[in-house]
Design an enzyme around this catalytic site. Structure first.
Site, PDB file in Angstrom:
ATOM      1  N   ASP A   1       0.823  -1.208   0.000  1.00  0.00           N
ATOM      2  CA  ASP A   1       0.000   0.000   0.000  1.00  0.00           C
ATOM      3  C   ASP A   1       0.861   1.264   0.000  1.00  0.00           C
ATOM      4  OD1 ASP A   1      -2.330  -1.340  -0.080  1.00  0.00           O
ATOM      5  OD2 ASP A   1      -3.051  -0.801   1.906  1.00  0.00           O
TER       6      ASP A   1
ATOM      7  N   ASP B   1     -13.572  34.042 -35.689  1.00  0.00           N
ATOM      8  CA  ASP B   1     -12.789  32.808 -35.721  1.00  0.00           C
ATOM      9  C   ASP B   1     -13.390  31.709 -34.863  1.00  0.00           C
ATOM     10  OD1 ASP B   1     -10.899  33.878 -37.422  1.00  0.00           O
ATOM     11  OD2 ASP B   1      -9.707  34.707 -35.795  1.00  0.00           O
TER      12      ASP B   1
ATOM     13  N   GLY C   1      -8.713  18.970 -34.648  1.00  0.00           N
ATOM     14  CA  GLY C   1      -9.565  17.961 -35.277  1.00  0.00           C
ATOM     15  C   GLY C   1     -10.038  18.410 -36.642  1.00  0.00           C
ATOM     16  N   LEU C   2     -10.375  19.694 -36.773  1.00  0.00           N
ATOM     17  CA  LEU C   2     -10.795  20.236 -38.059  1.00  0.00           C
ATOM     18  C   LEU C   2      -9.640  20.181 -39.057  1.00  0.00           C
ATOM     19  CD1 LEU C   2     -13.081  21.615 -39.636  1.00  0.00           C
ATOM     20  CD2 LEU C   2     -12.176  23.805 -38.846  1.00  0.00           C
TER      21      LEU C   2
END
Length: 514
Positions: free
Chosen positions: A36, A274, A409-410
């Site tokens: 632990d 934008d 991603g774009l």
């Protein structure tokens, strides 16, 4: 009991470690078996701390269970005091050691150490990490803080930040600066950065600023009752919440000092041309209750997103999250089962996930962008740079953090769309090499894998995606591609089709458009 490879919260003694590690001149003696003793990994590796946690373990083994484990604990306490000379010691048991019922608190009290020894009762099999931190800090305040005359100038305590907290270090700096601009002194910041002697002085403040309810609310309520210290209820995450927090602090302190908010760029950028392509993006939010509530407000009111779903893993905040979910017209997900969270995300098919480190993994698997907003987090979310979540600069950081996955991603989607173009295909050299094409890339070769059909399982049946259909699917923007794939497969199955062609893809689109 359920076997899992991930947990959103550790056992409550990890919460106690977070308090002890964030403080100075406090030591934690933990009755725990060998195995632990993993605190060093949590704090030195994940948080990248420059010193070890102040934790001493008894590290009993199986052979010790037939002997005097209580004696082992008392020896560990004495050794910790002799070696570290702390101002106070907290004592407790790990979830495994709790089963042998040695009563660490009672044992420590019999030793007569010349410093406060504070026992922790942390029910490992009923409660979890955030409760452990909250209860530990409360016990420290209860045992050490006393009523005192208030400071001459208006002052406050900042309470709640701990070690291993999500951006706690930078949040404290941001809010301390904001309070300074308002003419308010910070009496004590605790538990992170405080000593037991500092906590003894908490009664001098006029009010408390509660930054993290999960780890400080019990102490805040105690101080309100015992020391006549009201505490702030608004957590300043996001531009709107920060302005509301300032109004609340002014009411508690009487401050009328002007405040410079010119550094807040998020409000303008989120309205700029934008950012208009972000408007209406569907997001799913999951994490601890405090950060989820803040993120939901920011997503809807400041970023123009649509909240498709939200939830939290700490059940103590289930009521708050259900109330928020009702306001947003969605059903709250209250669970600590990451598989259920993944199933929900897969069903909702959001354009973006705002979550924890686990949701980051889920997003990678499902091809959905993700921004981390809440603990638990990994090493990349303890940056060396200044990166708060609270205050005006925190609003700027959140804006950047949330839009970058969508922007990248774009960009990735556009590269996929034009991947056969002479400039962007996989075989072409980097664009900054100009006309100097790498050798061996004189002609564009379509990878063989693209010529093969892809078989996918849908509801027990198999529908074959023909190569041309798969190619056409990639032209669909990334943030709706998953939904388009699922709808097409469902349509193909319902029509008894064994292959998915380009015609099938557009027939499915027309079917669901109706």
């Amino acid at each position: 009991m359920k076997l899992t490879v991930w947990t959103y919260e550790g056992p409550p003694h990890v919460g106690a470690m977070r308090v002890a590690t964030g403080m100075k001149k406090l030591h934690y003696v933990l009755h725990a078996p060998q195995g632990d003793t993993y605190a060093d990994l949590l704090f030195t590796m994940i948080e990248r701390r420059d010193h070890r946690p102040p934790v001493t373990y008894t590290t009993f083994q199986a052979r010790d269970l037939g002997a005097d484990t209580a004696g082992l604990f008392k020896k560990a306490c004495q050794d910790a005091y002799d070696r570290f000379q702390p101002e106070a010691i907290i004592v407790g048991a790990s979830c495994t050691a709790e089963l042998i019922q040695d009563d660490p608190g009672g044992l420590a009290e019999t030793m007569g150490l010349p410093i406060p020894v504070i026992p922790l009762e942390l029910p490992s099999y009923q409660r979890k990490e955030n409760f452990g931190a909250d209860e530990t800090f409360f016990q420290l305040v209860k045992h050490l803080a006393k009523p005192q005359a208030k400071t001459e100038r208006v002052s406050c305590n900042i309470i709640g930040p701990t070690a291993l907290g999500f951006r706690h270090r930078d949040d404290v700096a941001e809010i301390t600066n904001l309070l300074f601009e308002l003419g308010i002194e910070v009496n004590v910041t605790a538990p992170m950065g405080a000593t037991p002697s500092d906590i003894a002085q908490m009664g001098k403040a006029h009010f408390n600023v509660l930054l993290y309810p999960e780890t400080g609310e019990t102490a805040a309520r105690y101080c309100e009752k015992e020391f006549d210290q009201p505490y702030t209820k608004i957590v300043p995450i996001g531009a709107g919440a920060t302005h509301d927090f300032i109004t609340e602090v002014r009411a508690l302190s009487g401050s009328t000092a002007p405040l410079d908010s010119q550094a807040l760029r998020q409000t303008w950028w989120s309205r700029s041309v934008d950012s208009t392509y972000l408007t209406g993006k569907r997001v799913f939010i999951f994490g601890d209750g405090t950060h989820v509530k803040a993120a939901a407000r920011i997503a809807r009111d400041e970023m123009g997103f649509e909240v498709a779903g939200l939830g939290c893993y700490n059940r103590e905040y289930a009521r708050d999250i259900r109330t928020i979910a009702k306001e947003f017209g969605v059903e709250a997900l209250i669970t600590d089962d990451y598989l259920l969270v993944e199933k929900t995300i897969e069903a909702l098919q959001p354009e973006m996930i705002l979550g924890t480190q686990m949701e980051r993994h889920i997003g990678k698997r499902l091809g959905i962008p993700c921004a981390v907003i809440s603990a638990p987090v990994h090493v990349q979310d303890f940056p060396a740079r200044y990166s708060p979540q609270m205050g005006f600069e925190g609003a700027n950081v959140i804006f950047d953090t949330w839009i970058h996955p969508l922007v990248m991603g774009l960009e990735e989607h556009l590269l996929h769309m034009f991947r056969e173009d002479f400039e962007f295909n996989d075989a072409a050299g980097p664009s900054h090499h100009g006309g100097h094409q790498p050798s061996g890339t004189a002609s564009v070769q379509v990878p063989a894998a693209q010529e093969q059909s892809l078989a996918l399982s849908t509801g027990g049946d198999v529908a074959i995606w023909l190569a041309e259909a798969e190619k056409e699917l990639k032209k669909i923007p990334f943030f709706v591609r998953g939904k388009a794939r699922r709808n097409t497969e469902t349509y193909a199955t319902s029509q008894g089709l064994s292959e998915i062609s380009v015609d099938t893809l557009y027939e499915a689109k027309a079917f669901y458009a109706r």
